[in-house]
Design a protein around this motif. Structure first.
Motif, PDB file in Angstrom:
ATOM      1  N   LEU A   1     -18.846  -4.748 -22.235  1.00 15.47           N
ATOM      2  CA  LEU A   1     -19.778  -4.035 -23.098  1.00 15.47           C
ATOM      3  C   LEU A   1     -20.207  -4.909 -24.273  1.00 15.47           C
ATOM      4  N   THR A   2     -21.407  -4.653 -24.776  1.00 15.13           N
ATOM      5  CA  THR A   2     -21.967  -5.407 -25.888  1.00 15.13           C
ATOM      6  C   THR A   2     -21.013  -5.387 -27.069  1.00 15.13           C
ATOM      7  N   GLY A   3     -20.810  -6.571 -27.655  1.00 13.50           N
ATOM      8  CA  GLY A   3     -19.953  -6.695 -28.827  1.00 13.50           C
ATOM      9  C   GLY A   3     -18.474  -6.856 -28.505  1.00 13.50           C
ATOM     10  N   LYS A   4     -18.107  -6.772 -27.253  1.00 18.98           N
ATOM     11  CA  LYS A   4     -16.706  -6.934 -26.855  1.00 18.98           C
ATOM     12  C   LYS A   4     -16.483  -8.370 -26.391  1.00 18.98           C
ATOM     13  N   GLN A   5     -15.323  -8.920 -26.689  1.00 19.09           N
ATOM     14  CA  GLN A   5     -15.010 -10.308 -26.355  1.00 19.09           C
ATOM     15  C   GLN A   5     -14.481 -10.406 -24.923  1.00 19.09           C
ATOM     16  N   PRO A   6     -15.280 -10.974 -24.001  1.00 19.15           N
ATOM     17  CA  PRO A   6     -14.804 -11.119 -22.618  1.00 19.15           C
ATOM     18  C   PRO A   6     -13.584 -12.039 -22.535  1.00 19.15           C
ATOM     19  N   ARG A   7     -12.730 -11.747 -21.595  1.00 20.59           N
ATOM     20  CA  ARG A   7     -11.562 -12.564 -21.311  1.00 20.59           C
ATOM     21  C   ARG A   7     -11.219 -12.370 -19.844  1.00 20.59           C
ATOM     22  N   ILE A   8     -10.440 -13.254 -19.294  1.00 18.75           N
ATOM     23  CA  ILE A   8     -10.065 -13.136 -17.892  1.00 18.75           C
ATOM     24  C   ILE A   8      -9.076 -11.997 -17.726  1.00 18.75           C
ATOM     25  N   LEU A   9      -9.382 -11.096 -16.827  1.00 19.58           N
ATOM     26  CA  LEU A   9      -8.502  -9.994 -16.472  1.00 19.58           C
ATOM     27  C   LEU A   9      -7.883 -10.334 -15.121  1.00 19.58           C
ATOM     28  N   LYS A  10      -6.551 -10.236 -15.029  1.00 25.95           N
ATOM     29  CA  LYS A  10      -5.837 -10.751 -13.864  1.00 25.95           C
ATOM     30  C   LYS A  10      -5.144  -9.695 -13.022  1.00 25.95           C
ATOM     31  N   SER A  11      -5.384  -8.425 -13.315  1.00 21.01           N
ATOM     32  CA  SER A  11      -4.755  -7.368 -12.510  1.00 21.01           C
ATOM     33  C   SER A  11      -5.580  -6.098 -12.635  1.00 21.01           C
ATOM     34  N   GLU A  12      -5.378  -5.194 -11.687  1.00 18.71           N
ATOM     35  CA  GLU A  12      -6.072  -3.911 -11.753  1.00 18.71           C
ATOM     36  C   GLU A  12      -5.673  -3.171 -13.026  1.00 18.71           C
ATOM     37  N   GLU A  13      -4.418  -3.270 -13.401  1.00 18.89           N
ATOM     38  CA  GLU A  13      -3.956  -2.602 -14.623  1.00 18.89           C
ATOM     39  C   GLU A  13      -4.715  -3.106 -15.848  1.00 18.89           C
ATOM     40  N   GLU A  14      -4.948  -4.426 -15.933  1.00 21.73           N
ATOM     41  CA  GLU A  14      -5.703  -4.980 -17.058  1.00 21.73           C
ATOM     42  C   GLU A  14      -7.153  -4.505 -17.041  1.00 21.73           C
ATOM     43  N   VAL A  15      -7.753  -4.419 -15.863  1.00 21.41           N
ATOM     44  CA  VAL A  15      -9.142  -3.950 -15.746  1.00 21.41           C
ATOM     45  C   VAL A  15      -9.235  -2.499 -16.221  1.00 21.41           C
ATOM     46  N   LEU A  16      -8.330  -1.660 -15.734  1.00 22.57           N
ATOM     47  CA  LEU A  16      -8.362  -0.236 -16.110  1.00 22.57           C
ATOM     48  C   LEU A  16      -8.023  -0.031 -17.588  1.00 22.57           C
ATOM     49  N   ALA A  17      -7.129  -0.853 -18.130  1.00 19.63           N
ATOM     50  CA  ALA A  17      -6.802  -0.761 -19.564  1.00 19.63           C
ATOM     51  C   ALA A  17      -8.013  -1.168 -20.404  1.00 19.63           C
ATOM     52  N   ALA A  18      -8.758  -2.194 -19.964  1.00 24.31           N
ATOM     53  CA  ALA A  18      -9.962  -2.612 -20.697  1.00 24.31           C
ATOM     54  C   ALA A  18     -11.019  -1.514 -20.655  1.00 24.31           C
ATOM     55  N   GLU A  19     -11.110  -0.804 -19.532  1.00 22.12           N
ATOM     56  CA  GLU A  19     -12.053   0.316 -19.450  1.00 22.12           C
ATOM     57  C   GLU A  19     -11.618   1.431 -20.406  1.00 22.12           C
ATOM     58  N   GLU A  20     -10.347   1.757 -20.392  1.00 17.49           N
ATOM     59  CA  GLU A  20      -9.832   2.830 -21.264  1.00 17.49           C
ATOM     60  C   GLU A  20     -10.015   2.484 -22.737  1.00 17.49           C
ATOM     61  N   ALA A  21      -9.927   1.179 -23.070  1.00 21.52           N
ATOM     62  CA  ALA A  21     -10.091   0.737 -24.452  1.00 21.52           C
ATOM     63  C   ALA A  21     -11.560   0.620 -24.854  1.00 21.52           C
ATOM     64  N   GLY A  22     -12.480   0.936 -23.943  1.00 21.36           N
ATOM     65  CA  GLY A  22     -13.899   0.872 -24.263  1.00 21.36           C
ATOM     66  C   GLY A  22     -14.453  -0.536 -24.306  1.00 21.36           C
ATOM     67  N   GLN A  23     -13.815  -1.472 -23.598  1.00 17.80           N
ATOM     68  CA  GLN A  23     -14.279  -2.856 -23.589  1.00 17.80           C
ATOM     69  C   GLN A  23     -15.188  -3.159 -22.395  1.00 17.80           C
ATOM     70  N   VAL A  24     -14.953  -2.473 -21.282  1.00 16.21           N
ATOM     71  CA  VAL A  24     -15.745  -2.696 -20.073  1.00 16.21           C
ATOM     72  C   VAL A  24     -16.163  -1.360 -19.482  1.00 16.21           C
ATOM     73  N   SER A  25     -17.213  -1.421 -18.675  1.00 14.81           N
ATOM     74  CA  SER A  25     -17.568  -0.269 -17.850  1.00 14.81           C
ATOM     75  C   SER A  25     -17.321  -0.669 -16.404  1.00 14.81           C
ATOM     76  N   ILE A  26     -16.967   0.303 -15.577  1.00 10.17           N
ATOM     77  CA  ILE A  26     -16.741   0.056 -14.157  1.00 10.17           C
ATOM     78  C   ILE A  26     -17.669   0.969 -13.371  1.00 10.17           C
ATOM     79  N   GLU A  27     -18.451   0.362 -12.480  1.00 13.25           N
ATOM     80  CA  GLU A  27     -19.385   1.119 -11.650  1.00 13.25           C
ATOM     81  C   GLU A  27     -19.035   0.907 -10.174  1.00 13.25           C
ATOM     82  N   LYS A  28     -18.738   1.994  -9.486  1.00  9.78           N
ATOM     83  CA  LYS A  28     -18.485   1.914  -8.058  1.00  9.78           C
ATOM     84  C   LYS A  28     -19.823   1.707  -7.364  1.00  9.78           C
ATOM     85  N   THR A  29     -19.927   0.670  -6.524  1.00 11.50           N
ATOM     86  CA  THR A  29     -21.168   0.385  -5.807  1.00 11.50           C
ATOM     87  C   THR A  29     -21.028   0.813  -4.347  1.00 11.50           C
TER      88      THR A  29
END
Length: 181
Positions: free
Chosen positions: A127-155
Motif C-alpha cells: 500500500l502507498t506509504g508503506k515500506q516494502p520488504r521481502i516477505l518469506k512466509s504465508e504468516e508474514e504475508v497475512l500479518a502484513a495484510e492485518e497490519a494494513g501494509q499490503v492488500s491481497i487480491e484473489k485472482t
C-alpha cells in the motif's frame, strides 16, 4: 538459474525405468528456468509449466492451458479438499512468490497432503506509504495484510508450478541444479 533433468520425467510411470536408462545412456538433458520463492522463511525453487491466462503464459514463457481455470470453478462441498493451493505473487515489489505448502520431503516420500503444484495466484500489493520488504512466509504475508501494509487480491489465474528444490530438502531426486553464468 536453470534446472537439468532427464527427459524420462515426462514419460508415464510404467515407462519410467526404461526411459531413465535410455536418457542416461544417450545423455538427453532438458533445461528449464527455475523460479525462486519462499516457504516458511526458506528458499524454494519451482518450474512454471502451465498457466490459465494467455497473456500471463506469454509473460512466463509457459503453456497456455485455459482448462486450468476449471480447477477453481468447480463447486466443492464443505470440508472437501481442493486440488488448488494458494501462491502469493507480488505486484509492485520484486520478490519471489510465497508458498503456503510444499512437498515434505521432496520426492516420492512426500507426506504433506496439503501440497499441490496447482496454484491460484493471490496478488499482494504494498500500500502507498508503506515500506516494502521481502516477505518469506504465508504468516508474514497475512500479518502484513492485518497490519494494513499490503492488500491481497484473489485472482482467477491458475498456474502449474511443481516445486523441485527446497532449502530444507534439496532437489527432487535425479534433478541437477546449476546457477546460470
Amino acid at each position: 538459474m536453470t534446472i537439468h533433468f532427464l527427459r524420462s520425467f515426462s514419460f508415464v510411470a510404467a515407462a519410467f525405468v526404461l526411459s531413465q536408462a535410455h536418457a542416461q545412456a544417450t545423455g538427453d538433458i532438458v533445461e528449464l528456468p527455475l523460479v525462486s520463492g519462499w516457504y516458511d522463511g526458506k528458499v524454494v525453487r519451482y518450474v512454471t509449466t502451465d498457466v490459465s491466462d494467455k497473456k500471463a503464459a506469454v509473460e512466463m514463457g509457459a503453456n497456455y492451458v485455459p482448462r486450468l481455470a476449471n480447477a477453481i470453478n468447480q463447486a466443492r462441498q464443505p470440508g472437501q479438499p481442493s486440488a488448488v493451493e494458494r501462491i502469493y505473487a507480488f505486484a509492485n515489489f520484486k520478490q519471489g512468490g510465497v508458498l503456503p505448502s510444499l512437498p515434505s520431503p521432496i520426492g516420492a516420500s512426500n507426506a504433506n497432503l496439503n501440497y499441490s503444484p496447482l496454484w491460484q495466484v493471490h496478488k499482494v500489493t504494498w500500500l502507498t506509504g508503506k515500506q516494502p520488504r521481502i516477505l518469506k512466509s504465508e504468516e508474514e504475508v497475512l500479518a502484513a495484510e492485518e497490519a494494513g501494509q499490503v492488500s491481497i487480491e484473489k485472482t482467477n489465474l491458475v498456474v502449474n508450478c511443481p516445486v523441485v528444490f527446497s532449502e530444507a530438502d534439496g532437489p527432487l531426486p535425479h534433478v541437477k541444479i546449476r546457477l546460470a553464468n
